[in-house]
Design a protein around this motif. Structure first.
Motif, PDB file in Angstrom:
ATOM      1  N   PHE A 215       0.868  -1.186   0.000  1.00  0.00           N
ATOM      2  CA  PHE A 215       0.000   0.000   0.000  1.00  0.00           C
ATOM      3  C   PHE A 215       0.896   1.225   0.000  1.00  0.00           C
ATOM      4  O   PHE A 215       1.824   1.322   0.815  1.00  0.00           O
ATOM      5  N   TYR A 216       0.629   2.169  -0.906  1.00  0.00           N
ATOM      6  CA  TYR A 216       1.479   3.342  -1.109  1.00  0.00           C
ATOM      7  C   TYR A 216       0.692   4.616  -0.813  1.00  0.00           C
ATOM      8  O   TYR A 216      -0.388   4.843  -1.384  1.00  0.00           O
ATOM      9  N   ASN A 217       1.242   5.455   0.056  1.00  0.00           N
ATOM     10  CA  ASN A 217       0.592   6.689   0.491  1.00  0.00           C
ATOM     11  C   ASN A 217       1.504   7.873   0.197  1.00  0.00           C
ATOM     12  O   ASN A 217       2.600   7.975   0.750  1.00  0.00           O
ATOM     13  N   ASN A 218       1.062   8.762  -0.686  1.00  0.00           N
ATOM     14  CA  ASN A 218       1.828   9.968  -1.031  1.00  0.00           C
ATOM     15  C   ASN A 218       1.083  11.249  -0.658  1.00  0.00           C
ATOM     16  O   ASN A 218       1.298  12.303  -1.262  1.00  0.00           O
ATOM     17  N   ILE A 219       0.201  11.157   0.332  1.00  0.00           N
ATOM     18  CA  ILE A 219      -0.568  12.343   0.730  1.00  0.00           C
ATOM     19  C   ILE A 219       0.389  13.396   1.300  1.00  0.00           C
ATOM     20  O   ILE A 219       1.121  13.127   2.255  1.00  0.00           O
ATOM     21  N   PRO A 220       0.414  14.592   0.734  1.00  0.00           N
ATOM     22  CA  PRO A 220       1.366  15.626   1.196  1.00  0.00           C
ATOM     23  C   PRO A 220       0.885  16.306   2.474  1.00  0.00           C
ATOM     24  O   PRO A 220      -0.314  16.364   2.757  1.00  0.00           O
ATOM     25  N   PHE A 221       1.837  16.834   3.249  1.00  0.00           N
ATOM     26  CA  PHE A 221       1.510  17.634   4.418  1.00  0.00           C
ATOM     27  C   PHE A 221       1.157  19.069   4.014  1.00  0.00           C
ATOM     28  O   PHE A 221       0.375  19.727   4.696  1.00  0.00           O
ATOM     29  N   ASN A 222       1.774  19.527   2.923  1.00  0.00           N
ATOM     30  CA  ASN A 222       1.479  20.885   2.465  1.00  0.00           C
ATOM     31  C   ASN A 222       0.246  20.863   1.573  1.00  0.00           C
ATOM     32  O   ASN A 222      -0.168  19.828   1.052  1.00  0.00           O
ATOM     33  N   LYS A 223      -0.356  22.002   1.336  1.00  0.00           N
ATOM     34  CA  LYS A 223      -1.600  22.073   0.579  1.00  0.00           C
ATOM     35  C   LYS A 223      -1.364  22.207  -0.903  1.00  0.00           C
ATOM     36  O   LYS A 223      -2.296  22.086  -1.697  1.00  0.00           O
ATOM     37  N   ASN A 224      -0.145  22.491  -1.361  1.00  0.00           N
ATOM     38  CA  ASN A 224       0.143  22.705  -2.783  1.00  0.00           C
ATOM     39  C   ASN A 224       0.412  21.405  -3.472  1.00  0.00           C
ATOM     40  O   ASN A 224       0.954  20.482  -2.896  1.00  0.00           O
TER      41      ASN A 224
END
Length: 224
Positions: A215-224
């Motif tokens: 399972f791969y998660n690339n959700i960013p912490f920044n909003k851009n």
């Protein structure tokens, strides 16, 4: 809805893994990979791998790895400094032993795109602090993702994934192992995807296969 469909696919695949691993000498690896943007340049890598001798319950290795990376160019050419904790439980003369390893690693990842072909080169240097030893190792991985039902790795895309990775020791013997992997994956959305595949690992004295769920998660912490 897309997450529910992906979860259903994962449950079905896990069922197949349990059946195959229980009826053969296959191991099963369950893996989570996070690569989360802190800002435009910096990222946080985090992963957990739960590796079993069979489908579930007979632990072979627990690997926890994390690190901070920096993009030399936008979304590419990433350098990273990381740390890994590895708990291994190998069988020695039929009896389970327990080994703990602390690992520092440096890596460089660069990506290339040729039409549908998404290539990734990963170069990694490891300093391995074992219980009674210190070792250094170099790893090179060439990976390839190919979207099947779309031209790009867009949401709802099914894709093929393959890689080959070679491990070389600084001490003797030089050759440590080689891994060959093939899988099918599904892009849930631009930040989440899952893969199910098979990896064959060749070492000096043995050759063994593992079914893998990732399972791969690339959700960013920044909003851009």
């Amino acid at each position: 809805m897309e997450i529910l469909r992906a979860a259903a696919l994962l449950i079905f695949t896990l069922g197949a893994v349990f059946v195959s691993a229980q009826k053969s000498d296959l191991g099963a690896w369950y893996m989570y990979f996070g690569n989360n943007k802190i800002n435009k340049k910096w990222n946080w890598h985090n992963e957990i791998q739960y590796r079993n001798f069979d489908a579930v319950g007979d632990l072979e290795q627990l690997l926890i790895r994390t690190g901070i990376g920096y993009d030399l160019t936008e979304n590419n050419n990433n350098v990273l400094l990381g740390y890994g904790f590895i708990l291994s439980q190998p069988y020695v003369n039929g009896e389970k032993k327990e080994n703990v390893e602390h690992r520092i690693f440096q890596q460089f990842i660069t990506k290339q795109k040729f039409g549908r072909f998404n290539l990734q080169h990963r170069y990694r240097l490891e300093e391995r602090f074992l219980q009674d030893d210190f070792r250094m190792r170099f790893r090179y991985m060439l990976g390839l993702n190919i979207p099947i039902n779309n031209k790009e790795m867009l949401p709802k895309t099914i894709y093929a994934s393959v890689y080959n990775e070679i491990f070389l020791n600084f001490n003797s013997p030089t050759f440590d192992r080689n891994r060959v992997y093939g899988a099918l994956g599904y892009v849930i959305n631009k930040n989440l995807r899952i893969e199910a595949g098979y990896m064959n690992q060749i070492q000096e004295n043995k050759n063994r296969g593992q079914v893998q769920i990732g399972f791969y998660n690339n959700i960013p912490f920044n909003k851009n």
